[in-house]
Motif scaffolding. Structure first.
Motif, PDB file in Angstrom:
ATOM      1  N   THR A   1       6.540  10.215 102.415  1.00 59.05           N
ATOM      2  CA  THR A   1       5.900   9.013 102.975  1.00 59.05           C
ATOM      3  C   THR A   1       4.696   9.371 103.840  1.00 59.05           C
ATOM      4  O   THR A   1       4.656  10.438 104.461  1.00 59.05           O
ATOM      5  CB  THR A   1       6.906   8.208 103.827  1.00 59.05           C
ATOM      6  N   PRO A   2       3.713   8.471 103.912  1.00 61.99           N
ATOM      7  CA  PRO A   2       2.507   8.734 104.708  1.00 61.99           C
ATOM      8  C   PRO A   2       2.825   9.035 106.175  1.00 61.99           C
ATOM      9  O   PRO A   2       2.199   9.905 106.782  1.00 61.99           O
ATOM     10  CB  PRO A   2       1.709   7.431 104.592  1.00 61.99           C
ATOM     11  N   ARG A   3       3.832   8.344 106.723  1.00 63.47           N
ATOM     12  CA  ARG A   3       4.170   8.535 108.139  1.00 63.47           C
ATOM     13  C   ARG A   3       4.534   9.985 108.437  1.00 63.47           C
ATOM     14  O   ARG A   3       4.081  10.572 109.422  1.00 63.47           O
ATOM     15  CB  ARG A   3       5.344   7.616 108.484  1.00 63.47           C
TER      16      ARG A   3
ATOM     17  N   ARG B   1       3.897  12.556 106.357  1.00 63.47           N
ATOM     18  CA  ARG B   1       2.838  13.453 105.899  1.00 63.47           C
ATOM     19  C   ARG B   1       1.879  13.761 107.047  1.00 63.47           C
ATOM     20  O   ARG B   1       1.438  14.886 107.208  1.00 63.47           O
ATOM     21  CB  ARG B   1       2.030  12.809 104.769  1.00 63.47           C
ATOM     22  N   THR B   2       1.532  12.714 107.825  1.00 63.39           N
ATOM     23  CA  THR B   2       0.588  12.925 108.918  1.00 63.39           C
ATOM     24  C   THR B   2       1.256  13.640 110.093  1.00 63.39           C
ATOM     25  O   THR B   2       0.622  14.413 110.777  1.00 63.39           O
ATOM     26  CB  THR B   2      -0.023  11.600 109.406  1.00 63.39           C
ATOM     27  N   GLU B   3       2.542  13.381 110.313  1.00 61.90           N
ATOM     28  CA  GLU B   3       3.258  14.030 111.423  1.00 61.90           C
ATOM     29  C   GLU B   3       4.611  14.562 110.957  1.00 61.90           C
ATOM     30  O   GLU B   3       5.648  13.970 111.221  1.00 61.90           O
ATOM     31  CB  GLU B   3       3.491  13.028 112.553  1.00 61.90           C
ATOM     32  N   PRO B   4       4.601  15.698 110.254  1.00 57.23           N
ATOM     33  CA  PRO B   4       5.867  16.234 109.729  1.00 57.23           C
ATOM     34  C   PRO B   4       6.910  16.508 110.818  1.00 57.23           C
ATOM     35  O   PRO B   4       8.110  16.406 110.567  1.00 57.23           O
ATOM     36  CB  PRO B   4       5.468  17.520 109.002  1.00 57.23           C
TER      37      PRO B   4
ATOM     38  N   ARG C   1       7.627  14.664 113.228  1.00 54.40           N
ATOM     39  CA  ARG C   1       8.361  13.412 113.507  1.00 54.40           C
ATOM     40  C   ARG C   1       9.651  13.362 112.688  1.00 54.40           C
ATOM     41  O   ARG C   1      10.671  12.863 113.159  1.00 54.40           O
ATOM     42  CB  ARG C   1       7.505  12.188 113.170  1.00 54.40           C
TER      43      ARG C   1
ATOM     44  N   ASP D   1       2.773  19.208 100.796  1.00 53.18           N
ATOM     45  CA  ASP D   1       1.825  20.056 100.069  1.00 53.18           C
ATOM     46  C   ASP D   1       2.557  20.877  99.004  1.00 53.18           C
ATOM     47  O   ASP D   1       3.389  21.719  99.313  1.00 53.18           O
ATOM     48  CB  ASP D   1       1.139  20.977 101.089  1.00 53.18           C
TER      49      ASP D   1
END
Length: 141
Positions: free
Chosen positions: A11-13, A15-18, A20, A115
């Motif tokens: 999910t994008p959420r 992806r930006t802050e793994p 989290r 990735d």
């Protein structure tokens, strides 16, 4: 039987802050009463996780600390260990490092980066845990 859970970041959420996702997993473990060890891949990552665990919202408090910083680390439900600190394994281990976790634990959680190029070592780890007879599960997050 020991278990290895692989959490694939999709999910994008996350992806930006793994990290989290790592905090969410630590929170679930704390809610379930499972003492947790997080194996961070660097001192910087350990400190970032420490900060994020303080920032989970007003309603959420997870007793945690970085291993080696204080004497009373047995009281912290979530212990974050940098590579240069020798911390005893706990029933639940969240592994952010490149190597499979050796030793005795009930469950290990592996966080798989979004990735594709970073997933090679995790495929190896899957095989290693499989060879050791662990029950394996995969989750998309």
């Amino acid at each position: 039987m020991a278990r290895a859970d692989f959490y694939l970041i999709t999910t994008p959420r996350f992806r930006t802050e793994p990290l989290r996702l790592v905090c969410e997993l630590a929170r679930k473990a704390f809610d379930a009463g499972l003492p947790t060890l997080v194996l961070a891949r660097s001192q910087e990552q350990a400190e970032a996780l420490d900060d994020l665990l303080w920032d989970m919202g007003d309603e959420v408090y997870i007793p945690h600390q970085i291993a080696g910083a204080e004497e009373d680390e047995d009281e912290a439900e979530v212990l974050i260990a940098a590579p240069d600190v020798d911390a005893a394994l706990r029933p639940l281990v969240i592994n952010l490092r490149d190597a499979a976790v050796e030793g005795a634990f009930d469950r290990v959680l592996e966080v798989v980066p979004a990735d594709e190029s970073a997933r090679g070592p995790l495929r190896e780890r899957w095989k290693q845990y499989q060879a050791r007879g662990l029950e394996l599960k995969k989750h998309d997050m």
